[in-house]
Write an enzyme that holds these catalytic residues in place. Sequence first.
Site, PDB file in Angstrom:
ATOM      1  N   HIS A  72       0.805  -1.743  -0.214  1.00  0.00           N
ATOM      2  CA  HIS A  72      -0.017  -0.034   0.013  1.00  0.00           C
ATOM      3  C   HIS A  72       0.934   1.252   0.419  1.00  0.00           C
ATOM      4  O   HIS A  72       2.014   1.191   0.879  1.00  0.00           O
ATOM      5  CB  HIS A  72      -0.989   0.311   0.982  1.00  0.00           C
ATOM      6  N   TYR A 196      -9.471   5.098   8.082  1.00  0.00           N
ATOM      7  CA  TYR A 196      -9.566   5.835   8.913  1.00  0.00           C
ATOM      8  C   TYR A 196     -10.295   6.713   9.417  1.00  0.00           C
ATOM      9  O   TYR A 196      -9.792   7.759   9.083  1.00  0.00           O
ATOM     10  CB  TYR A 196      -7.630   6.512  10.018  1.00  0.00           C
ATOM     11  N   PRO A 288      -3.589  -0.875  19.373  1.00  0.00           N
ATOM     12  CA  PRO A 288      -3.093  -1.401  17.676  1.00  0.00           C
ATOM     13  C   PRO A 288      -3.781   0.308  16.773  1.00  0.00           C
ATOM     14  O   PRO A 288      -2.979  -0.311  14.995  1.00  0.00           O
ATOM     15  CB  PRO A 288      -3.975  -2.133  17.087  1.00  0.00           C
ATOM     16  N   LYS A 292       1.312  -0.983  15.431  1.00  0.00           N
ATOM     17  CA  LYS A 292       3.204  -1.420  15.234  1.00  0.00           C
ATOM     18  C   LYS A 292       3.630  -1.925  16.610  1.00  0.00           C
ATOM     19  O   LYS A 292       4.706  -2.752  16.384  1.00  0.00           O
ATOM     20  CB  LYS A 292       3.657   0.577  16.681  1.00  0.00           C
ATOM     21  N   TYR A 380       4.756   6.309  10.319  1.00  0.00           N
ATOM     22  CA  TYR A 380       3.203   4.428   9.849  1.00  0.00           C
ATOM     23  C   TYR A 380       4.154   4.235   9.410  1.00  0.00           C
ATOM     24  O   TYR A 380       4.055   2.594   9.055  1.00  0.00           O
ATOM     25  CB  TYR A 380       2.210   5.503   9.269  1.00  0.00           C
TER      26      TYR A 380
HETATM   27  P1  FAS Z   1       2.057 -12.770  21.146  1.00  0.00           P
HETATM   28  O1  FAS Z   1       0.894 -12.291  22.235  1.00  0.00           O
HETATM   29  O2  FAS Z   1       1.941 -12.736  19.502  1.00  0.00           O
HETATM   30  O3  FAS Z   1       3.027 -14.244  21.017  1.00  0.00           O
HETATM   31  C1  FAS Z   1       3.014 -14.454  22.590  1.00  0.00           C
HETATM   32  C2  FAS Z   1       3.237 -16.246  22.645  1.00  0.00           C
HETATM   33  O4  FAS Z   1       3.258 -17.095  23.717  1.00  0.00           O
HETATM   34  C3  FAS Z   1       1.651 -16.603  22.316  1.00  0.00           C
HETATM   35  O5  FAS Z   1       1.922 -17.637  21.365  1.00  0.00           O
HETATM   36  C4  FAS Z   1       1.370 -17.252  23.597  1.00  0.00           C
HETATM   37  O6  FAS Z   1       0.488 -18.231  23.575  1.00  0.00           O
HETATM   38  C5  FAS Z   1       2.375 -17.887  24.301  1.00  0.00           C
HETATM   39  N1  FAS Z   1       2.487 -17.900  25.293  1.00  0.00           N
HETATM   40  C6  FAS Z   1       2.097 -16.558  26.950  1.00  0.00           C
HETATM   41  N2  FAS Z   1       2.112 -17.560  28.105  1.00  0.00           N
HETATM   42  C7  FAS Z   1       3.328 -18.230  27.946  1.00  0.00           C
HETATM   43  C8  FAS Z   1       3.932 -19.414  28.712  1.00  0.00           C
HETATM   44  N3  FAS Z   1       3.801 -19.349  30.049  1.00  0.00           N
HETATM   45  N4  FAS Z   1       4.658 -20.736  28.264  1.00  0.00           N
HETATM   46  C9  FAS Z   1       4.263 -20.983  27.234  1.00  0.00           C
HETATM   47  N5  FAS Z   1       4.099 -20.126  26.390  1.00  0.00           N
HETATM   48  C10 FAS Z   1       2.974 -18.456  26.807  1.00  0.00           C
HETATM   49  N6  FAS Z   1      -1.026  -4.704  16.883  1.00  0.00           N
HETATM   50  C11 FAS Z   1      -1.118  -5.077  15.133  1.00  0.00           C
HETATM   51  O7  FAS Z   1      -0.262  -4.317  15.029  1.00  0.00           O
HETATM   52  N7  FAS Z   1      -1.835  -4.210  15.521  1.00  0.00           N
HETATM   53  C12 FAS Z   1      -3.452  -5.033  15.195  1.00  0.00           C
HETATM   54  O8  FAS Z   1      -4.515  -4.685  15.194  1.00  0.00           O
HETATM   55  C13 FAS Z   1      -3.325  -5.827  16.202  1.00  0.00           C
HETATM   56  N8  FAS Z   1      -4.402  -6.337  17.150  1.00  0.00           N
HETATM   57  C14 FAS Z   1      -4.256  -7.269  17.776  1.00  0.00           C
HETATM   58  C15 FAS Z   1      -5.334  -7.848  18.970  1.00  0.00           C
HETATM   59  C16 FAS Z   1      -5.106  -8.647  20.204  1.00  0.00           C
HETATM   60  C17 FAS Z   1      -5.849  -9.432  20.769  1.00  0.00           C
HETATM   61  C18 FAS Z   1      -3.678  -8.337  20.591  1.00  0.00           C
HETATM   62  C19 FAS Z   1      -3.744  -9.384  22.059  1.00  0.00           C
HETATM   63  C20 FAS Z   1      -2.771  -7.905  19.786  1.00  0.00           C
HETATM   64  C21 FAS Z   1      -2.530  -7.653  18.708  1.00  0.00           C
HETATM   65  N9  FAS Z   1      -2.253  -7.136  18.477  1.00  0.00           N
HETATM   66  C22 FAS Z   1      -2.156  -6.054  17.159  1.00  0.00           C
HETATM   67  C23 FAS Z   1      -0.586  -6.471  18.567  1.00  0.00           C
HETATM   68  C24 FAS Z   1       0.162  -8.125  18.546  1.00  0.00           C
HETATM   69  O9  FAS Z   1       0.221  -8.375  17.332  1.00  0.00           O
HETATM   70  C25 FAS Z   1       1.539  -8.075  19.339  1.00  0.00           C
HETATM   71  O10 FAS Z   1       2.439  -7.179  19.085  1.00  0.00           O
HETATM   72  C26 FAS Z   1       1.821  -9.432  18.738  1.00  0.00           C
HETATM   73  O11 FAS Z   1       1.519 -10.237  18.279  1.00  0.00           O
HETATM   74  C27 FAS Z   1       3.378  -9.098  19.036  1.00  0.00           C
HETATM   75  O12 FAS Z   1       4.069 -10.701  18.750  1.00  0.00           O
HETATM   76  P2  FAS Z   1       4.764 -11.682  20.569  1.00  0.00           P
HETATM   77  O13 FAS Z   1       5.320 -10.387  20.753  1.00  0.00           O
HETATM   78  O14 FAS Z   1       5.582 -12.586  19.844  1.00  0.00           O
HETATM   79  O15 FAS Z   1       3.693 -11.995  21.456  1.00  0.00           O
HETATM   80  C1  PHB Z   2      -5.383  -4.606  11.052  1.00  0.00           C
HETATM   81  O1  PHB Z   2      -5.213  -4.431   9.125  1.00  0.00           O
HETATM   82  O2  PHB Z   2      -5.565  -5.473  11.364  1.00  0.00           O
HETATM   83  C2  PHB Z   2      -5.123  -3.501  10.947  1.00  0.00           C
HETATM   84  C3  PHB Z   2      -4.465  -2.341  10.035  1.00  0.00           C
HETATM   85  C4  PHB Z   2      -3.764  -0.833  11.297  1.00  0.00           C
HETATM   86  C5  PHB Z   2      -3.748  -0.798  12.266  1.00  0.00           C
HETATM   87  C6  PHB Z   2      -4.752  -2.041  13.036  1.00  0.00           C
HETATM   88  C7  PHB Z   2      -4.827  -3.169  12.590  1.00  0.00           C
HETATM   89  O3  PHB Z   2      -3.606   0.814  12.495  1.00  0.00           O
END
Ligand code: FAS
Ligand code: PHB
Length: 384
Positions: A72, A196, A288, A292, A380
């Site tokens: 994009h 947005y 989010p 980032k 961004y």
């Molecule tokens: P993660 O949380 O992805 O991974 C951690 C892993 O550790 C998981 O698989 C978990 O099961 C495991 N774990 C936890 N406790 C454990 C234990 N005790 N023993 C073993 N394993 C364990 N970011 C965006 O940029 N845009 C978004 O739209 C967005 N939406 C999100 C929605 C939700 C519901 C959440 C929670 C986060 C969102 N995020 C978003 C942020 C997300 O993308 C994180 O930044 C990203 O997953 C970070 O990756 P990790 O640091 O690997 O953590």
């Molecule tokens: C998404 O596509 O999940 C998304 C895109 C932009 C954002 C957050 C989430 O700022």
Amino acid sequence: MRTQVGIIGAGPAGLLLSHLLHLRGISSVVLERRSRAYVERRVRAGVLEQGTVDTLVEAGVGARLLREGLPHQGIELRYDGQSHRIAFEKLVPGRSITVYGQQEVVKDLIAARLEAGGDVRFEIEDVAAHSLEAEPYLTFGGERLDCDVIAGCDGFHGVSRPSIPPGVLQVFERDYPFAWLGVLARVAPSSEELIYARTERGFALHSMRSPTVSRFYLQVPPDASADEWPDERIWAELKARLETVPGFTLETGEIFEKGVTPMRAFVAEPMQYGRLYLAGDAAHIVPPTGAKGLNLAVADVRVLTEALDRFFSTGAADLLDSYSESCLKRVWRAQHFSWWMTTLLHTFDSDDAYGRRLQLSYLDYVTSSEAAATTLAENYVGLQ
Ligand code: FAS
Ligand code: PHB
């Protein structure tokens, strides 16, 4: 059992770290609480910065991303019946973002690790970290894994950060007075780029995952439940918040995933203790709005990989000692940008008429001043 790096968590941070270490001949074991199917199905982020794409491609795990990802060159800000494009190709020439679901990144990384014979273990309960100051080890299911280093990649609710003794970490946090209801729908995106939208009813985001799957978010109360949002209500609210400019019609389709994500900001300093190093959500959380979270996790892992490579190849611990300091400058820049985007676009206290005028004035400035729009664009797409 022994390995050089014991990694807790098979999310993007843990899997990418394991893969990058493997490419440098450094052994690791990844211990994941959930099943492989669960982590590959979990819907989260969708926007990859250029630096994240480059990292994955250079590491040999970006082939499908380059085939299926959607590059994009801009995003749209929609407010007060107006539509304004933030054109990356004009403001930050040569830099862009790619829309590619986080779960696809996770699938690509798991496939690469398993193909290389990597030791990634799923459904591992009760992982615990011990002896972090000297000779660290992990225990799980009655087993012990001795490590030279432990990487806490277990997200916000993991066990690694709480393993650090009380009084060591300084925590910075902010909870927002709203959450996001995220929705996946089998319908072609109604716009080629992300929208947005700031409205008096609340924020909405139009994103996508492919030419046939759209991704939407609605600002909802902080205690909202997906059960309160039947499909009809979701489409009605998305239309109310997105169909605010002439000529735009939101196409609807089958909703096949919905969930509520709290909006919080969090940083734990330092991101390390003894031989434990925190990466990704285990160390920091951003709202989010600025897309980032995932990109920060990848950036932490790039820094940690270089530090571990230097340590294991030369014995020098200088980059490990400065790991946290090296990450936190980028972390706090992303924290500020995510806060800025969130406060600019979301509806806060309905009685705060003054605050709402400030928002509209700032949006008018960002969409009319090249300098202000460049500030948004360069943050961004990811600062170099
Ligand atoms: P993660 O949380 O992805 O991974 C951690 C892993 O550790 C998981 O698989 C978990 O099961 C495991 N774990 C936890 N406790 C454990 C234990 N005790 N023993 C073993 N394993 C364990 N970011 C965006 O940029 N845009 C978004 O739209 C967005 N939406 C999100 C929605 C939700 C519901 C959440 C929670 C986060 C969102 N995020 C978003 C942020 C997300 O993308 C994180 O930044 C990203 O997953 C970070 O990756 P990790 O640091 O690997 O953590
Ligand atoms: C998404 O596509 O999940 C998304 C895109 C932009 C954002 C957050 C989430 O700022």
